[in-house]
Design an enzyme around this catalytic site. Structure first.
Site, PDB file in Angstrom:
ATOM      1  N   ASP B 414       0.863  -1.161   0.000  1.00 47.60           N
ATOM      2  CA  ASP B 414       0.000   0.000   0.000  1.00 47.60           C
ATOM      3  C   ASP B 414       0.907   1.221   0.000  1.00 47.60           C
ATOM      4  O   ASP B 414       2.083   1.122   0.355  1.00 47.60           O
ATOM      5  CB  ASP B 414      -0.853  -0.071   1.268  1.00 47.60           C
ATOM      6  CG  ASP B 414      -1.729   1.130   1.414  1.00 47.60           C
ATOM      7  OD1 ASP B 414      -2.311   1.543   0.404  1.00 47.60           O
ATOM      8  OD2 ASP B 414      -1.827   1.651   2.530  1.00 47.60           O
ATOM      9  N   LYS B 415       0.386   2.339  -0.412  1.00 53.79           N
ATOM     10  CA  LYS B 415       1.246   3.517  -0.423  1.00 53.79           C
ATOM     11  C   LYS B 415       1.077   4.334   0.859  1.00 53.79           C
ATOM     12  O   LYS B 415       1.988   4.440   1.670  1.00 53.79           O
ATOM     13  CB  LYS B 415       0.955   4.388  -1.635  1.00 53.79           C
ATOM     14  CG  LYS B 415       1.904   5.567  -1.753  1.00 53.79           C
ATOM     15  CD  LYS B 415       1.516   6.500  -2.858  1.00 53.79           C
ATOM     16  CE  LYS B 415       0.305   7.334  -2.513  1.00 53.79           C
ATOM     17  NZ  LYS B 415       0.573   8.355  -1.515  1.00 53.79           N
ATOM     18  N   ASP B 690      -4.895   6.068  -4.135  1.00 51.68           N
ATOM     19  CA  ASP B 690      -4.563   7.455  -4.405  1.00 51.68           C
ATOM     20  C   ASP B 690      -4.493   7.736  -5.899  1.00 51.68           C
ATOM     21  O   ASP B 690      -4.486   6.819  -6.706  1.00 51.68           O
ATOM     22  CB  ASP B 690      -3.214   7.756  -3.754  1.00 51.68           C
ATOM     23  CG  ASP B 690      -3.194   9.139  -3.171  1.00 51.68           C
ATOM     24  OD1 ASP B 690      -3.965   9.979  -3.674  1.00 51.68           O
ATOM     25  OD2 ASP B 690      -2.427   9.368  -2.226  1.00 51.68           O
ATOM     26  N   ASP B 825      -6.646  -2.298   3.087  1.00 53.04           N
ATOM     27  CA  ASP B 825      -5.655  -3.288   2.663  1.00 53.04           C
ATOM     28  C   ASP B 825      -5.979  -4.680   3.168  1.00 53.04           C
ATOM     29  O   ASP B 825      -5.303  -5.638   2.823  1.00 53.04           O
ATOM     30  CB  ASP B 825      -4.265  -2.892   3.179  1.00 53.04           C
ATOM     31  CG  ASP B 825      -3.908  -1.492   2.767  1.00 53.04           C
ATOM     32  OD1 ASP B 825      -4.134  -1.176   1.590  1.00 53.04           O
ATOM     33  OD2 ASP B 825      -3.435  -0.720   3.611  1.00 53.04           O
TER      34      ASP B 825
END
Lengths: 339, 1138
Positions: B414-415, B690, B825
């Site tokens: 995940d960012k 995003d 997530d």
């Protein structure tokens, strides 16, 4: 403050073990260790091998088959099952002194003392002198636990029932006169078997303990009459019985019968003619087995055994050979640690 | 910024055509509808309970037993145990029953404990207090008691307990701010709206008077989609119906922000909430090692059965002649004789199975479980993975996957919050090429960091000054940031003077907050928007007021936003900020070159850059712009399009002012970690909800994309221009061409792929429709395979899981790892082979649902490269060694059958059979598998490429397995025939009888077995000693200790007449054997011969084709001598490994 405490509580212990940083010796099979190691092991093995081989060579063994399958065999007449109490004489001669102490074995082949059912067919309680087990033998003895009249068999089981019952008398023939060679039957079984594991019931005379029981089907005499010459060698602590009860590991086996150590034969059997009188009782032809007698002497490493010496020699040479191969490999492909 | 439109598009792609299966009608406050409405059919809804546990108190024993016996091995042992109970077998049922009982109990206790923890976690969520309006009063109740239709009060910073429809809020406009960070990873504030007719309710009493029903669709997992209708009944009037959309629905898991309280009605509860629907069902994850273990097991099962069959067949062939079948000395009982031959044969077969069943060691499963359970403590104990800030270290939720950490090929991360800190920071701005850095401010004085930049022409001071002023004002004005209400102008001022870092701005875009904050640090403070006037506190401590005339909102197509303001001096100014690509073409003057250079430099650094421009509008210009805008805004048709046109006309002829750079701070050492993962041969994918630009910038910053990386775009923007088909094929061609050109030197150019959610679902969907248009999925996978890094943006939570699933199911079946921190997530964490949760700021859902939880992304490096590597080699050795030692153990027994008339006679004593796996050989391998380190931790960390050595399950592949098995067979043959020749050819006797001398004793079959067994125990233990590279005192203790234990046990076992045994067959056997010289000699010989081939193989392999790890091992001695050369050497060794 609370947070600080929490942090301390959660913080893992900083010990060498939890952090996987225990001091360790980190050996590696590197050239410097392996090649000299192989050479050393190889040389040591070759040394042991030579010693074993030489010793083994010096051991004399005399084997005579007396099954009587062959018509020319002196025991041919006894090989017929119907002949009872058959006796045959085996003649042999020694060219030179058979060095003592000489051990006298009987050997059987194609005889499976290691059948599972056979192996389990015994009652250890009975054999340790437990009188309760005399009257009600263990199921494991079946079908050798009770006779046709439901009387308990003592000692019960297939092993005891099939006890080897040929007997041998050795004569030295000197000028046509048969001279009895004394055979020593003491201490041929394990000391612990004789003294601890097998026990006669503490009833005197021994015969009374066997009241209400019958002898094994194949036995000519009951257990308390196994050795008429020595009353202490009867019952379950009879040496021959003990030897038989220690089952052989493989189908071709020999078992110690007697030792020749006494009197003039202390040094061994002198050269000359011998006659072995065999009371032929034990049937083996029905299962294509053979019987033999073996005379052998021993060394510090036991009986004749060329295998061990040869194996040591072979492995030793292999080690040396491999160290040479490795040396070549090392020379050709440089190892990282040589850089 | 308005994302709803985009979301709708995504959701359309994600979910496909909307299907109205059914709708539900919710009676607000559980009031019955007025008569005349539709018939009242009470619907049943689940309560608001969240259940993640597997068992209940009552079903634990049956369910757990069922689950355990579904395991092939446990079932097998159960069968063996039952067989032993039923038929007459060579060994007692205790030998297999006891270990089985032990295994089942240990596992049940472990699983029960884990489920109890889950129950506790569920309970704490379900018991969490919630305020409900009942009869005009606020009643506190527990979360799990919530029902559909309840009116709930939620206060600021509380999390919504279920999916709610907003009725009214403490704000007068009926809006509330919400952050959905834990749901989709967006930490920005989003605005939700109440329906007009209800927003006026202020108190509980008022809310309670509401008489309305809500009709809405049945629950479905799409977070951004909701269709419903509210019917409000007023006295004697027709009900008023209002539409409800996603903007009215507050989702469970989201948090209320900047709003004192809200009233809302529950529509979806418990497992029907969108958050719960986005969780995937927990499936038992099995590691690759376990799979190979099961494969090996099946091979062994096959070997076992064939052994038993061979022996049974041979037995009956052997017994063909009656003298062998039943020699006179071994009669059968009558019962046995009467048994039918088929039954006898079958019984024999089963007896052989029982005799050889030890080849599949029950203790292997116990040992593996123990190894995993105990081994996982090293993760929790690791001080390097302890985070000071959080005060927590790594957590292990399932220990079943330890070794999988060493096998990872794909990392999905995940960012937001995982790679980045989720914390925007203003870094610098540049005006006409002059750089301003907030850190260089002293006492409000701006010190231009001019030295850092080439001044091409020194402009006249006035001109420069003017641009500077305009630039800072532009940034203070051109935004949609709101100021927290409770902050007064005075307190802000005070805060600034005291240097207090106050954060009082809120916005849907964290970048804007960062910019405005940055301006504040540079001396220009945006105070508030009051009565359409924006107030700025400039650095001279004066308040400037600008009238806000128009806001030209941001959209992702234009990628810029503008404001039109009127200064106090009556000037009309248009300020615009946006992406460089959308500003530069519209610029007519300004120092474009310098700014461009700076922007590019910053972009490469991974900073998020924006350009700022302005245009002075004359009165007439302004009037014209107004005209355009109003016209477009009033248009009924194509409003969007016409607005865009109007913006296009207005936003031109800019004068470039400068650029800004904002950093989404990467997590500490994120780039280093990703680099290491790359070096270790893993492919790293970033999956984020995003937007693309932001995500791409992060990827650059974290070195996922390098400057040399050629970026392939597979985005909606491109597929709108070309068809998906063409784009895919074109990309595939590019990749393939490159591969064919580069040939051997693969590293010369690497590709990075960017794909967005919409395109992804198109790719996946196209495949489902049929093969007509080609298999997009395959092409896509092909492209991905050739990309070193992939960025997936605009992903819905379930899409993340889809991607993971896609890769998992591709033909190489790679091992995947997903790492994330938010609830969005969770689905991918559950889907991936290994799920890792970051204990982030956005709640603990990810950490709770993960297999392992770590405080920071950087800990992933040690987790995989060190712990994963260790666990893998440990367990691989464990598995192989277990099979090996049991081949050694049982194969002699098989060979013995040929010499005992196939009568199932065991070679070893019962005690040896039972204890071999349990005590004589179990501890050394268990401890080995806990503490072995074939290379040091530092080497592993320093040289990530060592990870490639164990990739693809390399230590458990079939050739390796075959080698171990052959070694086992070889050893077994040596043991057996070694002993055989010693016993057979000659009288293998002892002449050292106890007490007396000069006697000859015969050795029986138990001595034979004991000799083999002694050689066996020593050989397998020494084999492990040869494999041990890391001898701690524990290893010494356990290895030598267990050999000593064997000897002592044997002496004891044979030294006493055991009263509880009905046989004394081992009495003095061991001692008698040791009293014989040849026995000693042959034990030494056989051990040596058995170990020789392995030593030779090791030495030769090391010489001829050393692996990277072996090189690292070899270079170890040098390293300890000369620490300064460590780095050089490790580099050279890693180079040599390629």
């Amino acid at each position: 403050m609370v947070k600080a405490e929490k942090e301390i509580a959660n913080r893992p212990d900083n010990t060498a073990f939890t952090q996987q940083r225990l001091p360790a010796w980190q050996p590696m099979l590197s050239a410097g260790i392996v090649i000299p190691g192989f050479v050393l092991i190889g040389l040591a093995f070759i040394g042991i091998g030579v010693a074993l081989f030489v010793t083994s060579r010096s051991i004399e063994v005399l084997e005579i088959d007396y099954t009587g399958e062959d018509k020319n065999s002196p025991c041919f007449k006894c090989s017929d099952q119907d002949v009872k109490n058959c006796v045959c004489n085996l003649e042999f001669s020694l060219d030179s002194l058979f060095e003592g102490p000489v051990f006298f074995y009987y050997g059987l082949s194609n005889y499976f003392q290691n059948y599972r059912k056979y192996a389990a067919s015994r009652d250890d309680d009975q054999l340790s002198g437990d009188l309760d087990a005399f009257t009600s033998p263990s199921d494991s003895c079946s079908p050798f636990d009770l006779n046709g009249n439901d009387k308990p068999i003592v000692p019960c089981g297939a092993i005891a029932n099939s006890m080897f019952n040929d007997t041998f008398v050795l004569y030295r023939v000197v000028n046509g006169v048969k001279k009895l060679v004394p055979l020593d039957g003491k201490g041929i079984a394990w000391w612990t078997d004789y003294n601890v594991k097998y026990r006669n019931p503490t009833v005197t005379p021994l015969k009374n303990a066997f009241n209400g029981t019958v002898k094994p089907i194949s036995w000519p005499k009951p257990a308390y009459q196994l050795d008429t010459s020595d009353p202490a060698n009867n019952g379950f602590i009879n040496q021959d019985f003990l030897v038989w009860m220690r089952r052989a590991a493989l189908p071709d086996f020999r078992k110690l019968y007697r030792r020749i150590t006494e009197g003039e034969y202390e040094k061994g059997l002198p050269a000359g003619n011998y006659s072995l009188k065999i009371a032929y009782n034990y049937p083996v032809l029905s299962f294509h087995g053979t019987k033999k007698v073996v005379f052998s002497n021993v060394s510090w490493m036991g009986g004749k055994n060329e295998f061990l010496g040869i194996a040591y020699l072979v492995v030793g040479s292999l080690c040396v050979l491999m160290s040479i191969v490795m040396l070549i490999v090392y020379a050709k492909f440089k190892f990282p640690e040589d850089d | 910024m308005d994302f709803t439109q985009l979301r709708n598009i995504i959701s359309r792609y994600c979910v496909g055509e909307e299907i109205w299966v059914d709708s539900r009608t919710v009676y607000i406050g559980h009031k019955e509808p007025p008569p005349g409405a539709e018939a009242y059919i009470p619907q049943r809804y689940p309560d608001n309970r969240i259940v993640s546990s597997k068992y209940t108190f009552w079903n634990f024993i049956p369910k757990n037993l069922f689950e355990q016996f579904r395991r092939i091995a446990n079932f097998y042992f159960l069968v063996i145990f039952l067989v032993q109970l039923i038929i007459d077998t060579p060994t007692s049922p205790v030998t297999s029953g006891l270990p089985l009982f032990f295994v089942i109990t240990v596992t049940a206790i472990k699983q029960g404990y884990e489920d109890w923890l889950r129950h506790k976690a569920d309970c704490s969520i379900n018991k969490c207090p919630v305020d409900v309006v009942q009869q005009g009063k606020v009643v506190r109740t527990q979360s799990h008691k919530l029902r559909v239709g309840d009116i709930v009060v939620v206060r600021e910073d509380e999390t919504f307990p279920c999916d709610l429809i907003l009725l009214s809020s403490s704000r007068y406009d009926g809006t509330c701010y919400v952050t959905t960070a834990s749901l989709d990873g967006e930490s920005s504030h989003k605005t939700y709206y109440a329906v007009q007719d209800t927003l006026a309710f202020r108190t509980e009493q008022e809310v309670d008077t509401l008489h309305a029903t809500i009709e809405c669709e049945q629950p479905q997992p799409d977070l951004y989609k909701f269709v419903g209708r509210i019917n409000i009944y007023k006295d004697k009037e027709e009900p008023v119906a209002r539409p409800l959309g996603a903007e009215n629905l507050l989702l469970r898991g989201a948090t209320l922000k900047n709003t004192q309280h809200i009233y809302a009605v529950a529509v979806y509860t418990g497992m029907e909430t969108k958050m719960a629907l986005n969780y995937q069902s927990k499936s038992q994850k099995r590691s690759a090692v376990e799979k190979s273990m099961n494969a090996f097991l099946i091979v062994y099962l096959f070997i076992l059965i064939s052994k038993a069959v061979i022996n049974t067949v041979l037995k009956y062939a052997f017994q063909w002649s009656p003298d062998r079948d039943e020699p006179w000395y071994n009669h059968r009982t009558e019962i046995e004789r009467q048994r039918h031959v088929v039954i006898r044969a079958f019984t024999d077969f089963l007896a052989f199975m029982v005799l050889f069943n030890y080849i599949i060691p029950v203790s292997m499963y116990v040992t593996v479980e123990m190894q995993k359970f105990l081994g996982s403590y090293f993760i929790t104990w690791d001080e390097e993975m302890f985070d000071e800030e959080l005060g927590e270290g790594a957590q292990v939720n399932t220990s079943d996957l330890n070794e999988e950490l060493g096998q990872v090929e794909y990392v999905f991360t995940d960012k937001t919050g995982t790679l980045t800190e989720n914390n925007m920071e203003f870094i610098e701005c540049c005006v006409d090429g002059n750089v301003y850095i907030p850190h260089a401010i002293c006492n409000g004085q701006i010190l231009s960091a001019a030295s850092s930049i080439d001044m091409i022409d020194s402009s006249p001071g006035g001109y420069r000054r003017e641009h500077e002023d305009l630039f800072f004002r532009a940034l203070c004005l051109c935004h949609t940031v709101q100021v927290k209400e409770e902050e007064t102008v005075e307190s802000i001022k005070r805060g600034i003077h005291q240097g207090r870092p106050t954060s009082f701005y809120i916005s849907s875009s964290p970048d804007e907050v960062a910019l405005v904050e940055g301006m504040k640090r540079l001396g220009y403070t945006y105070l508030r928007l009051k009565d359409n006037y924006m107030e700025i506190l400039n650095k001279d401590d004066e308040i400037e007021r600008f009238e806000l005339l128009h806001v030209l909102n941001f959209d992702s197509v234009r990628r810029r936003m503008s404001v039109i303001v009127k200064s106090s001096s009556g000037e009309y100014l248009l300020f615009c900020k946006g992406a460089d690509s959308s500003i530069f073409p519209r610029v007519v003057s300004g120092k474009v070159e310098q700014v461009k250079a700076r922007v590019e430099l910053n972009a490469v650094e991974g900073l998020r850059t924006l350009c700022v421009a302005y245009r002075r509008l004359s009165e007439s210009d302004y009037q014209e712009a107004c005209l355009h805008l109003n016209e477009a805004k009033l248009a009924l048709q194509d409003r969007e399009q016409r607005l865009a046109q109007a913006y296009d006309i207005i936003e031109r002829d800019f004068v470039l002012l400068g650029a800004t750079a904002v950093e989404d701070r990467l997590q500490e050492k994120a780039a280093d970690t990703i680099e290491s993962l790359h070096k270790a041969g893993m492919k790293v994918w970033v999956l984020t909800g995003d937007k693309m630009e932001t995500a791409a910038a992060t990827c650059y910053a974290s070195k996922l994309f390098r400057r040399t990386t050629q970026i392939l775009e597979l985005t909606k923007k491109r597929t709108e221009e070309q068809s998906l088909h063409d784009v895919l094929f074109e990309l595939n061609r590019t990749v393939l061409r490159q591969r064919s050109i580069s040939g051997l030197s693969v590293d010369c150019l690497d590709f990075g792929l960017i794909i967005d959610g919409a395109t992804l679902s198109a790719v996946l969907k196209a495949n489902q429709e049929g093969a007509g248009c080609g298999n997009y999925r395959e092409i896509f996978l092909d492209i991905c395979r050739n990309c070193s890094a992939v960025l997936c943006c605009r992903m819905a939570p379930l899409q993340k899981a889809q991607i993971v699933k896609l890769i998992k199911a591709s033909k190489e079946h790679p091992i995947t790892l997903a790492v994330g921190d938010g609830a969005n997530d969770v689905s991918m964490i559950l889907e991936a082979h290994v799920g890792i949760g970051i204990m982030g700021k956005e709640g603990r859902q990810a950490a709770r649902n993960s297999d392992y939880a770590i405080p920071k992304f950087k800990h992933l490096k040690k987790m995989l490269l060190v712990h994963g590597h260790f666990y893998y080699i440990r367990i691989a050795e464990l598995v192989q060694y277990f099979f090996y030692k049991n081949v050694c153990f049982i194969f002699p027994q098989f060979l013995y059958q040929f010499f005992c008339g196939f009568s199932q006679q065991p070679l070893y004593d019962t005690a040896y059979l039972t204890l071999y796996n349990i005590s004589f050989t179990s501890l050394p391998i268990l401890l080995y598998s806990l503490v072995e380190q074939h290379v040091t931790m530092d080497t592993l960390k320093r040289d990530p490429s060592l990870y490639r050595d164990i990739a693809k399950n390399s230590l458990l592949r079939w050739p390796v397995f075959l080698y171990w098995t052959c070694l086992g067979l070889f050893d077994a043959v040596i043991f057996f025939f070694g002993a055989y020749f010693l016993f057979d050819n000659t009288t293998f006797t002892s002449n050292g009888q106890l007490m007396t001398t000069n006697t000859q004793m015969m050795f029986g079959n138990w001595t034979f077995g004991t000799l083999v067994f002694t050689v066996l125990v020593f050989t397998v233990t020494l084999k492990l000693a040869l494999d041990t590279h890391h001898w701690t005192w524990i290893n010494h203790f356990v290895i030598w200790g267990s050999l000593l234990f064997y000897v002592i046990f044997s002496l004891l076992w044979g030294g006493i007449i055991w009263p509880f045994l009905n046989y004394q067959r081992m009495y003095y056997v061991f001692m008698q054997m040791l009293s014989s010289g040849p026995a000693w000699l042959s034990i030494i010989l056989l051990i040596t011969v058995s170990l020789l081939p392995d030593v030779i193989k090791k030495v030769l392999c090391r010489a001829l084709c050393p692996t990277a790890i072996e090189r690292a091992q070899s270079s170890r001695p040098c390293l300890t001598v000369e620490p300064s050369t460590i780095f050089m050497l490790s580099q050279s060794s890693s180079r040599m490994s390629f």
